[in-house]
Design a protein around this motif. Structure first.
Motif, PDB file in Angstrom:
ATOM      1  N   VAL A  22       0.086  -9.187 -21.756  1.00 56.48           N
ATOM      2  CA  VAL A  22       0.096  -8.886 -23.407  1.00 56.48           C
ATOM      3  C   VAL A  22       0.840  -7.670 -23.366  1.00 56.48           C
ATOM      4  O   VAL A  22       0.878  -6.778 -22.827  1.00 56.48           O
ATOM      5  CB  VAL A  22      -1.400  -9.166 -23.478  1.00 56.48           C
ATOM      6  CG1 VAL A  22      -1.388 -10.425 -23.527  1.00 56.48           C
ATOM      7  CG2 VAL A  22      -2.725  -8.493 -23.175  1.00 56.48           C
ATOM      8  N   PRO A  23       0.891  -7.498 -25.090  1.00 55.50           N
ATOM      9  CA  PRO A  23       1.127  -6.363 -25.826  1.00 55.50           C
ATOM     10  C   PRO A  23       0.411  -5.102 -25.655  1.00 55.50           C
ATOM     11  O   PRO A  23      -1.233  -6.038 -26.030  1.00 55.50           O
ATOM     12  CB  PRO A  23       1.476  -6.514 -27.489  1.00 55.50           C
ATOM     13  CG  PRO A  23       2.293  -7.707 -27.028  1.00 55.50           C
ATOM     14  CD  PRO A  23       1.270  -8.743 -26.157  1.00 55.50           C
ATOM     15  N   TYR A  24       0.540  -4.058 -25.243  1.00 53.13           N
ATOM     16  CA  TYR A  24      -0.852  -2.978 -25.273  1.00 53.13           C
ATOM     17  C   TYR A  24      -1.100  -2.887 -26.205  1.00 53.13           C
ATOM     18  O   TYR A  24      -3.249  -2.363 -26.061  1.00 53.13           O
ATOM     19  CB  TYR A  24       0.057  -1.735 -24.377  1.00 53.13           C
ATOM     20  CG  TYR A  24       0.075  -0.420 -25.489  1.00 53.13           C
ATOM     21  CD1 TYR A  24      -0.228   0.520 -25.960  1.00 53.13           C
ATOM     22  CD2 TYR A  24       1.549  -1.336 -26.102  1.00 53.13           C
ATOM     23  CE1 TYR A  24       0.678   0.984 -26.805  1.00 53.13           C
ATOM     24  CE2 TYR A  24       2.136  -0.548 -26.563  1.00 53.13           C
ATOM     25  CZ  TYR A  24       1.767   0.256 -27.474  1.00 53.13           C
ATOM     26  OH  TYR A  24       2.822   1.642 -28.081  1.00 53.13           O
ATOM     27  N   HIS A  25      -0.841  -2.947 -27.041  1.00 52.58           N
ATOM     28  CA  HIS A  25      -1.483  -2.424 -28.841  1.00 52.58           C
ATOM     29  C   HIS A  25      -2.151  -3.880 -29.306  1.00 52.58           C
ATOM     30  O   HIS A  25      -3.010  -3.771 -30.111  1.00 52.58           O
ATOM     31  CB  HIS A  25      -0.401  -2.022 -29.781  1.00 52.58           C
ATOM     32  CG  HIS A  25       0.584  -3.029 -30.014  1.00 52.58           C
ATOM     33  ND1 HIS A  25       1.695  -2.732 -29.219  1.00 52.58           N
ATOM     34  CD2 HIS A  25       0.735  -4.560 -31.231  1.00 52.58           C
ATOM     35  CE1 HIS A  25       1.989  -4.176 -29.874  1.00 52.58           C
ATOM     36  NE2 HIS A  25       1.542  -4.745 -30.612  1.00 52.58           N
ATOM     37  N   PHE A  54       3.655  -3.305 -22.212  1.00 51.90           N
ATOM     38  CA  PHE A  54       2.606  -4.507 -21.176  1.00 51.90           C
ATOM     39  C   PHE A  54       1.700  -4.031 -20.581  1.00 51.90           C
ATOM     40  O   PHE A  54       1.580  -3.025 -20.157  1.00 51.90           O
ATOM     41  CB  PHE A  54       3.593  -5.315 -21.065  1.00 51.90           C
ATOM     42  CG  PHE A  54       4.038  -5.904 -21.723  1.00 51.90           C
ATOM     43  CD1 PHE A  54       4.026  -7.314 -22.704  1.00 51.90           C
ATOM     44  CD2 PHE A  54       5.815  -6.033 -22.029  1.00 51.90           C
ATOM     45  CE1 PHE A  54       5.585  -8.375 -23.428  1.00 51.90           C
ATOM     46  CE2 PHE A  54       6.702  -6.450 -22.115  1.00 51.90           C
ATOM     47  CZ  PHE A  54       6.169  -7.634 -23.096  1.00 51.90           C
ATOM     48  N   VAL A  55       0.313  -5.043 -20.770  1.00 50.73           N
ATOM     49  CA  VAL A  55      -0.797  -4.793 -19.575  1.00 50.73           C
ATOM     50  C   VAL A  55      -0.821  -6.278 -18.599  1.00 50.73           C
ATOM     51  O   VAL A  55      -0.712  -7.628 -19.996  1.00 50.73           O
ATOM     52  CB  VAL A  55      -2.259  -4.342 -20.791  1.00 50.73           C
ATOM     53  CG1 VAL A  55      -3.523  -4.011 -19.666  1.00 50.73           C
ATOM     54  CG2 VAL A  55      -1.942  -3.466 -21.237  1.00 50.73           C
ATOM     55  N   TRP A  57      -3.088  -1.468 -16.293  1.00 49.66           N
ATOM     56  CA  TRP A  57      -1.166  -0.613 -17.213  1.00 49.66           C
ATOM     57  C   TRP A  57      -1.363  -0.168 -16.492  1.00 49.66           C
ATOM     58  O   TRP A  57      -1.478   1.007 -15.099  1.00 49.66           O
ATOM     59  CB  TRP A  57      -2.257  -0.441 -18.185  1.00 49.66           C
ATOM     60  CG  TRP A  57      -1.458   0.148 -19.442  1.00 49.66           C
ATOM     61  CD1 TRP A  57      -0.409  -0.039 -20.045  1.00 49.66           C
ATOM     62  CD2 TRP A  57      -1.471   1.073 -20.470  1.00 49.66           C
ATOM     63  NE1 TRP A  57       0.194   0.559 -21.171  1.00 49.66           N
ATOM     64  CE2 TRP A  57      -0.833   1.266 -21.110  1.00 49.66           C
ATOM     65  CE3 TRP A  57      -2.802   2.015 -19.765  1.00 49.66           C
ATOM     66  CZ2 TRP A  57      -0.557   2.510 -22.392  1.00 49.66           C
ATOM     67  CZ3 TRP A  57      -2.749   3.534 -21.532  1.00 49.66           C
ATOM     68  CH2 TRP A  57      -1.870   3.329 -22.106  1.00 49.66           C
ATOM     69  N   PHE A  58       0.394  -0.007 -16.479  1.00 51.57           N
ATOM     70  CA  PHE A  58       1.286   1.495 -16.080  1.00 51.57           C
ATOM     71  C   PHE A  58       1.965   1.935 -17.188  1.00 51.57           C
ATOM     72  O   PHE A  58       3.077   2.081 -17.318  1.00 51.57           O
ATOM     73  CB  PHE A  58       2.472   0.337 -15.137  1.00 51.57           C
ATOM     74  CG  PHE A  58       1.340   0.099 -13.754  1.00 51.57           C
ATOM     75  CD1 PHE A  58       1.179   0.763 -12.797  1.00 51.57           C
ATOM     76  CD2 PHE A  58       1.681  -0.859 -13.996  1.00 51.57           C
ATOM     77  CE1 PHE A  58       1.522   0.366 -10.986  1.00 51.57           C
ATOM     78  CE2 PHE A  58       0.993  -1.702 -13.366  1.00 51.57           C
ATOM     79  CZ  PHE A  58       1.118  -0.713 -11.856  1.00 51.57           C
ATOM     80  N   PRO A  59       1.121   3.262 -17.554  1.00 51.58           N
ATOM     81  CA  PRO A  59       1.939   4.012 -19.095  1.00 51.58           C
ATOM     82  C   PRO A  59       2.434   4.794 -18.590  1.00 51.58           C
ATOM     83  O   PRO A  59       2.012   5.742 -16.901  1.00 51.58           O
ATOM     84  CB  PRO A  59       0.041   5.046 -19.568  1.00 51.58           C
ATOM     85  CG  PRO A  59      -0.492   4.482 -18.415  1.00 51.58           C
ATOM     86  CD  PRO A  59       0.184   3.774 -17.624  1.00 51.58           C
TER      87      PRO A  59
END
Length: 339
Positions: A46-49, A73-74, A84-86
């Motif tokens: 899903v989108p991280y926001h 994405f998360v 999560w991979f920021p």
């Protein structure tokens, strides 16, 4: 945390820039589902926001002050496990000790903090992939990376979890040895040879001024690359400044000796002898020369010889002193580098 490539290590502004990413994992009990009700779907992206993201930040960063970067994405599993991979290009402040430039080793600490915003949430602790990840960092032509370790701490007063990553690296000194250290040592030796140049040649002052300008250029080069602080002054900068001061002393002494020599030449008298060119003059010219010599005081010639002896002793003294100071300064510089 994973560092992919180190882009720049800036000693002057005390910072390090690199490409990297983080692997952040946490548990969200509000994002769970029964796989049997959704055709066996185990995980989604899903989108991280669109979901809750932990409040994690990289301390002392120039750009990413309130976050770790962006990944679109998360990954969410049916059990509520979030991944999560920021990642981004990070520039972090890093205090470096440049006293032993270019034979220096540096240590850079990067602090990642996670704030616990709710009571029900478990303590978040970012995990490093390995205790020594230096081998995973891409090769760099200027720096050799030795170790990449981490340490986890928890501050109950601020309800803050911190993880401190420590990157240790060493400068590859061969380039600076050939292009910086060797020219400076050669210039210091040439500066010690100043008083071997005869005063009569008229080149001594030009020689001293050329060395002075060359040392000044090296100091300007260090000023453009080294940090402007008084706590960590490079040893090689002190060495160059010391020999710049010796170059100034050599220039002053050369000016004085040349001035004395020129004044001495003005009053020097030629003693006629049987083998001199005076005997080949005609009778009238020879008589005039002899009368001039008889009218001149004999002590003028002895005083000129005395000045010449003193000037020779001054040149010898300065030559020996310069070599002694060169040896002492080189010895002290070597001791400081080995200590």
């Amino acid at each position: 945390m994973t560092i992919q490539t180190v882009l720049d290590v800036d000693e002057r502004f005390q910072s390090i820039s690199f490409y990297g990413w983080f692997k952040v994992q946490w548990q969200d009990e509000f994002l769970t589902w029964d796989e049997t009700e959704f055709h066996g779907v185990r995980r989604i992206k899903v989108p991280y926001h669109k979901v809750w993201i932990p409040d994690i930040a990289l301390y002392y960063s120039e750009k990413h002050i309130h976050d770790l970067g962006v990944h679109p994405f998360v990954t969410v599993t049916s059990a509520g496990h979030m991944t999560w991979f920021p990642g981004a290009k990070y520039t972090v402040q890093c205090h470096m000790n440049v006293k032993k430039f270019p034979f220096d080793e540096q240590k850079c600490s990067m602090v990642v903090g996670a704030w616990q915003t709710t009571d029900w949430m478990q303590k978040i602790v970012p995990r490093a992939r390995s205790k020594n990840g230096a081998k995973e960092i891409a090769e760099n032509g200027e720096w050799e990376f030795q170790s990449f370790t981490y340490e986890e701490t928890y501050d109950p007063e601020f309800n803050l979890t911190k993880i401190i990553y420590t990157l240790r690296f060493r400068r590859r000194y061969r380039y600076f040895l050939l292009c910086t250290i060797m020219p400076i040592v050669i210039l210091a030796v040439l500066n010690s040879l100043t008083f071997l140049i005869p005063v009569e040649s008229g080149e001594r002052i030009q020689y001293c001024l050329t060395l002075f300008l060359t040392f000044t250029v090296f100091l300007t080069l260090f000023d453009q690359t080294m940090p402007r602080n008084s706590t960590d002054v490079p040893f090689i900068t002190v060495f160059v400044t010391f020999h710049l001061f010796l170059c100034v002393i050599s220039t002053v002494v050369s000016i004085v000796t040349i001035s004395i020599q020129l004044k001495s030449d003005e009053v020097t008298r030629v003693v006629p002898s049987e083998n001199s060119d005076v005997l080949r003059m005609d009778h009238d010219q020879r008589d005039q020369c002899q009368e001039y010599w008889k009218s001149s005081p004999r002590k003028t010639f002895s005083r000129s010889n005395c000045k010449e002896v003193i000037l020779n002793k001054i040149d010898t003294f300065m030559l020996v002193t310069n070599f002694i100071l060169l040896g002492i300064s080189a010895f002290i510089l070597t001791i400081f580098y080995l200590s």
